[in-house]
Design an enzyme around this catalytic site. Structure first.
Site, PDB file in Angstrom:
ATOM      1  N   HIS A 130      -6.143   1.958   8.366  1.00 12.68           N
ATOM      2  CA  HIS A 130      -6.011   0.669   7.685  1.00 12.68           C
ATOM      3  C   HIS A 130      -5.662  -0.391   8.714  1.00 12.68           C
ATOM      4  O   HIS A 130      -4.868  -0.134   9.634  1.00 12.68           O
ATOM      5  CB  HIS A 130      -4.912   0.712   6.622  1.00 12.68           C
ATOM      6  CG  HIS A 130      -5.196   1.716   5.549  1.00 12.68           C
ATOM      7  ND1 HIS A 130      -6.081   1.484   4.535  1.00 12.68           N
ATOM      8  CD2 HIS A 130      -4.755   2.986   5.386  1.00 12.68           C
ATOM      9  CE1 HIS A 130      -6.158   2.556   3.765  1.00 12.68           C
ATOM     10  NE2 HIS A 130      -5.362   3.488   4.266  1.00 12.68           N
ATOM     11  N   ASN A 150     -11.874   3.968   6.656  1.00  8.94           N
ATOM     12  CA  ASN A 150     -11.054   2.950   6.003  1.00  8.94           C
ATOM     13  C   ASN A 150     -11.611   2.803   4.589  1.00  8.94           C
ATOM     14  O   ASN A 150     -12.602   2.109   4.381  1.00  8.94           O
ATOM     15  CB  ASN A 150     -11.091   1.617   6.751  1.00  8.94           C
ATOM     16  CG  ASN A 150     -10.124   0.605   6.111  1.00  8.94           C
ATOM     17  OD1 ASN A 150      -9.672   0.806   4.979  1.00  8.94           O
ATOM     18  ND2 ASN A 150      -9.824  -0.466   6.827  1.00  8.94           N
ATOM     19  N   HIS A 155      -6.670   3.562  -3.068  1.00  7.61           N
ATOM     20  CA  HIS A 155      -5.585   3.595  -4.043  1.00  7.61           C
ATOM     21  C   HIS A 155      -5.957   4.236  -5.377  1.00  7.61           C
ATOM     22  O   HIS A 155      -5.071   4.487  -6.182  1.00  7.61           O
ATOM     23  CB  HIS A 155      -5.059   2.164  -4.247  1.00  7.61           C
ATOM     24  CG  HIS A 155      -4.811   1.456  -2.943  1.00  7.61           C
ATOM     25  ND1 HIS A 155      -3.903   1.920  -2.017  1.00  7.61           N
ATOM     26  CD2 HIS A 155      -5.397   0.362  -2.384  1.00  7.61           C
ATOM     27  CE1 HIS A 155      -3.918   1.116  -0.955  1.00  7.61           C
ATOM     28  NE2 HIS A 155      -4.825   0.167  -1.149  1.00  7.61           N
ATOM     29  N   ASP A 200     -12.206  13.559  -3.139  1.00  8.98           N
ATOM     30  CA  ASP A 200     -12.862  14.870  -3.197  1.00  8.98           C
ATOM     31  C   ASP A 200     -13.907  15.009  -2.093  1.00  8.98           C
ATOM     32  O   ASP A 200     -14.056  16.082  -1.490  1.00  8.98           O
ATOM     33  CB  ASP A 200     -13.504  15.088  -4.575  1.00  8.98           C
ATOM     34  CG  ASP A 200     -12.464  15.386  -5.658  1.00  8.98           C
ATOM     35  OD1 ASP A 200     -11.286  15.637  -5.315  1.00  8.98           O
ATOM     36  OD2 ASP A 200     -12.837  15.355  -6.847  1.00  8.98           O
ATOM     37  N   ARG A 204     -11.645 -13.166   5.383  1.00  8.23           N
ATOM     38  CA  ARG A 204     -10.850 -12.633   4.269  1.00  8.23           C
ATOM     39  C   ARG A 204      -9.375 -12.493   4.689  1.00  8.23           C
ATOM     40  O   ARG A 204      -9.047 -11.686   5.564  1.00  8.23           O
ATOM     41  CB  ARG A 204     -11.393 -11.260   3.883  1.00  8.23           C
ATOM     42  CG  ARG A 204     -10.575 -10.538   2.831  1.00  8.23           C
ATOM     43  CD  ARG A 204     -11.014  -9.086   2.692  1.00  8.23           C
ATOM     44  NE  ARG A 204     -10.194  -8.386   1.736  1.00  8.23           N
ATOM     45  CZ  ARG A 204     -10.020  -7.062   1.717  1.00  8.23           C
ATOM     46  NH1 ARG A 204     -10.625  -6.307   2.608  1.00  8.23           N
ATOM     47  NH2 ARG A 204      -9.259  -6.509   0.821  1.00  8.23           N
ATOM     48  N   SER A 242      -4.131  -3.313   7.889  1.00 14.28           N
ATOM     49  CA  SER A 242      -2.770  -3.715   7.527  1.00 14.28           C
ATOM     50  C   SER A 242      -1.928  -2.462   7.313  1.00 14.28           C
ATOM     51  O   SER A 242      -2.449  -1.337   7.334  1.00 14.28           O
ATOM     52  CB  SER A 242      -2.817  -4.541   6.230  1.00 14.28           C
ATOM     53  OG  SER A 242      -3.213  -3.720   5.140  1.00 14.28           O
ATOM     54  N   ALA A 271      -9.988  -0.671  -0.796  1.00 14.93           N
ATOM     55  CA  ALA A 271      -9.315  -0.538  -2.098  1.00 14.93           C
ATOM     56  C   ALA A 271      -9.516   0.838  -2.725  1.00 14.93           C
ATOM     57  O   ALA A 271      -8.679   1.282  -3.524  1.00 14.93           O
ATOM     58  CB  ALA A 271      -9.798  -1.637  -3.052  1.00 14.93           C
ATOM     59  N   TYR A 296      -5.505  -9.538   7.687  1.00 16.75           N
ATOM     60  CA  TYR A 296      -6.495  -8.656   8.323  1.00 16.75           C
ATOM     61  C   TYR A 296      -6.933  -9.122   9.717  1.00 16.75           C
ATOM     62  O   TYR A 296      -7.705  -8.429  10.371  1.00 16.75           O
ATOM     63  CB  TYR A 296      -7.719  -8.512   7.407  1.00 16.75           C
ATOM     64  CG  TYR A 296      -7.373  -7.854   6.087  1.00 16.75           C
ATOM     65  CD1 TYR A 296      -6.897  -6.548   6.045  1.00 16.75           C
ATOM     66  CD2 TYR A 296      -7.480  -8.548   4.879  1.00 16.75           C
ATOM     67  CE1 TYR A 296      -6.549  -5.938   4.847  1.00 16.75           C
ATOM     68  CE2 TYR A 296      -7.142  -7.947   3.672  1.00 16.75           C
ATOM     69  CZ  TYR A 296      -6.678  -6.642   3.667  1.00 16.75           C
ATOM     70  OH  TYR A 296      -6.336  -6.039   2.481  1.00 16.75           O
ATOM     71  N   GLU A 326      -7.698   8.645   8.314  1.00 15.18           N
ATOM     72  CA  GLU A 326      -7.652   7.471   7.427  1.00 15.18           C
ATOM     73  C   GLU A 326      -7.047   6.323   8.228  1.00 15.18           C
ATOM     74  O   GLU A 326      -5.981   6.484   8.839  1.00 15.18           O
ATOM     75  CB  GLU A 326      -6.785   7.806   6.211  1.00 15.18           C
ATOM     76  CG  GLU A 326      -6.590   6.639   5.253  1.00 15.18           C
ATOM     77  CD  GLU A 326      -5.605   6.983   4.133  1.00 15.18           C
ATOM     78  OE1 GLU A 326      -5.300   8.188   3.921  1.00 15.18           O
ATOM     79  OE2 GLU A 326      -5.127   6.033   3.486  1.00 15.18           O
ATOM     80  N   ARG A 349       3.092  -4.003   1.551  1.00 13.44           N
ATOM     81  CA  ARG A 349       2.401  -4.957   0.672  1.00 13.44           C
ATOM     82  C   ARG A 349       2.667  -4.659  -0.810  1.00 13.44           C
ATOM     83  O   ARG A 349       3.665  -4.044  -1.137  1.00 13.44           O
ATOM     84  CB  ARG A 349       0.912  -4.936   1.042  1.00 13.44           C
ATOM     85  CG  ARG A 349       0.695  -5.305   2.523  1.00 13.44           C
ATOM     86  CD  ARG A 349      -0.756  -5.266   2.905  1.00 13.44           C
ATOM     87  NE  ARG A 349      -1.514  -6.226   2.111  1.00 13.44           N
ATOM     88  CZ  ARG A 349      -2.849  -6.198   1.999  1.00 13.44           C
ATOM     89  NH1 ARG A 349      -3.545  -5.271   2.642  1.00 13.44           N
ATOM     90  NH2 ARG A 349      -3.483  -7.077   1.255  1.00 13.44           N
ATOM     91  N   PRO A 352     -15.106  -1.273   0.538  1.00 15.61           N
ATOM     92  CA  PRO A 352     -15.420  -2.596   0.027  1.00 15.61           C
ATOM     93  C   PRO A 352     -14.655  -3.749   0.676  1.00 15.61           C
ATOM     94  O   PRO A 352     -13.468  -3.622   0.987  1.00 15.61           O
ATOM     95  CB  PRO A 352     -15.075  -2.512  -1.468  1.00 15.61           C
ATOM     96  CG  PRO A 352     -14.315  -1.259  -1.648  1.00 15.61           C
ATOM     97  CD  PRO A 352     -14.659  -0.347  -0.506  1.00 15.61           C
ATOM     98  N   ASN A 353     -15.374  -4.832   0.841  1.00 15.93           N
ATOM     99  CA  ASN A 353     -14.870  -6.135   1.311  1.00 15.93           C
ATOM    100  C   ASN A 353     -14.582  -6.189   2.808  1.00 15.93           C
ATOM    101  O   ASN A 353     -14.235  -7.255   3.326  1.00 15.93           O
ATOM    102  CB  ASN A 353     -13.608  -6.553   0.520  1.00 15.93           C
ATOM    103  CG  ASN A 353     -13.891  -6.645  -0.967  1.00 15.93           C
ATOM    104  OD1 ASN A 353     -14.826  -7.333  -1.369  1.00 15.93           O
ATOM    105  ND2 ASN A 353     -13.127  -5.940  -1.788  1.00 15.93           N
TER     106      ASN A 353
HETATM  107  C1  DQA Z   1      -7.060  -1.974   3.756  1.00 16.74           C
HETATM  108  C2  DQA Z   1      -5.849  -1.988   2.811  1.00 16.74           C
HETATM  109  C3  DQA Z   1      -6.281  -1.877   1.363  1.00 16.74           C
HETATM  110  O1  DQA Z   1      -5.139  -1.939   0.506  1.00 16.74           O
HETATM  111  C4  DQA Z   1      -7.197  -3.020   0.981  1.00 16.74           C
HETATM  112  O2  DQA Z   1      -7.677  -2.850  -0.328  1.00 16.74           O
HETATM  113  C5  DQA Z   1      -8.316  -3.214   1.945  1.00 16.74           C
HETATM  114  C6  DQA Z   1      -8.074  -3.029   3.372  1.00 16.74           C
HETATM  115  C7  DQA Z   1      -6.662  -2.225   5.218  1.00 16.74           C
HETATM  116  O3  DQA Z   1      -7.486  -1.941   6.085  1.00 16.74           O
HETATM  117  O4  DQA Z   1      -5.566  -2.721   5.482  1.00 16.74           O
HETATM  118  O5  DQA Z   1      -9.417  -3.625   1.566  1.00 16.74           O
HETATM  119  O6  DQA Z   1      -7.655  -0.685   3.675  1.00 16.74           O
END
Ligand code: DQA
Length: 144
Positions: free
Chosen positions: A103, A74, A80, A87, A18, A105, A77, A23, A101, A110, A10-11
């Site tokens: 990210h 990636n 977490h 799963d 954003r 950031s 959110a 980011y 995995e 953070r 998401p996002n």
């Molecule tokens: C993220 C880090 C996550 O904590 C956050 O919710 C994101 C982006 C990252 O790529 O740094 O949406 O996965």
């Protein structure tokens, strides 16, 4: 050609606008272009996708298991708190494929709620904190 699904939660479609101080200023299209270009150089067949839906992301992980594809994930959110995504990710690695995995950031620098990943325990490896470079490093690693 080896198939890799690059899945984003998401996002992440809002990249560029954003929280650019966290980011970066590259937008979603820029991320897709950079990943596609590196994959072509490495001879990997990539499919880069983003969804805001947990159900859709889980469906894509099932698809990767059926296609015997490696995954760069990636989870955004979902990282977490989503045991359902965890799963589904476990099916990839327990099925013998790699799941990295990534990210943009470094979540450990953070807010505290970002310090825990429910995904990392079933991932092959984790790369965080290098912006779009995190994805490019993951692609390089899949070629080792
Ligand atoms: C993220 C880090 C996550 O904590 C956050 O919710 C994101 C982006 C990252 O790529 O740094 O949406 O996965």
């Amino acid at each position: 050609m080896s198939k890799v699904l690059v899945l984003n939660g998401p996002n992440l479609s809002r990249l560029g606008s954003r929280e650019p101080e966290i980011y970066g200023t590259t937008d979603w299209a820029g991320l897709v272009a950079a990943v596609t270009e590196r994959a072509a150089k490495l001879g990997l067949d990539v499919d880069v996708r983003q969804t805001d839906s947990e159900a859709e992301l889980i469906g894509w992980l099932h698809e990767s298991v059926d296609a015997q594809a490696d995954v760069i994930l990636n989870p955004a959110a979902f990282t977490h708190y989503s045991y359902a995504v965890r799963d589904a990710a476990a099916m990839v690695t327990k099925g013998g494929k790699r799941l990295i995995e990534v990210h943009l950031s470094n979540p450990h620098t953070r807010e505290e709620f970002r310090h825990n990943s429910v995904i990392s325990g079933v991932a092959t490896g984790v790369i965080a904190g290098f912006g779009i470079g995190s994805y490019l490093l993951a692609l390089d690693q899949l070629c080792q």
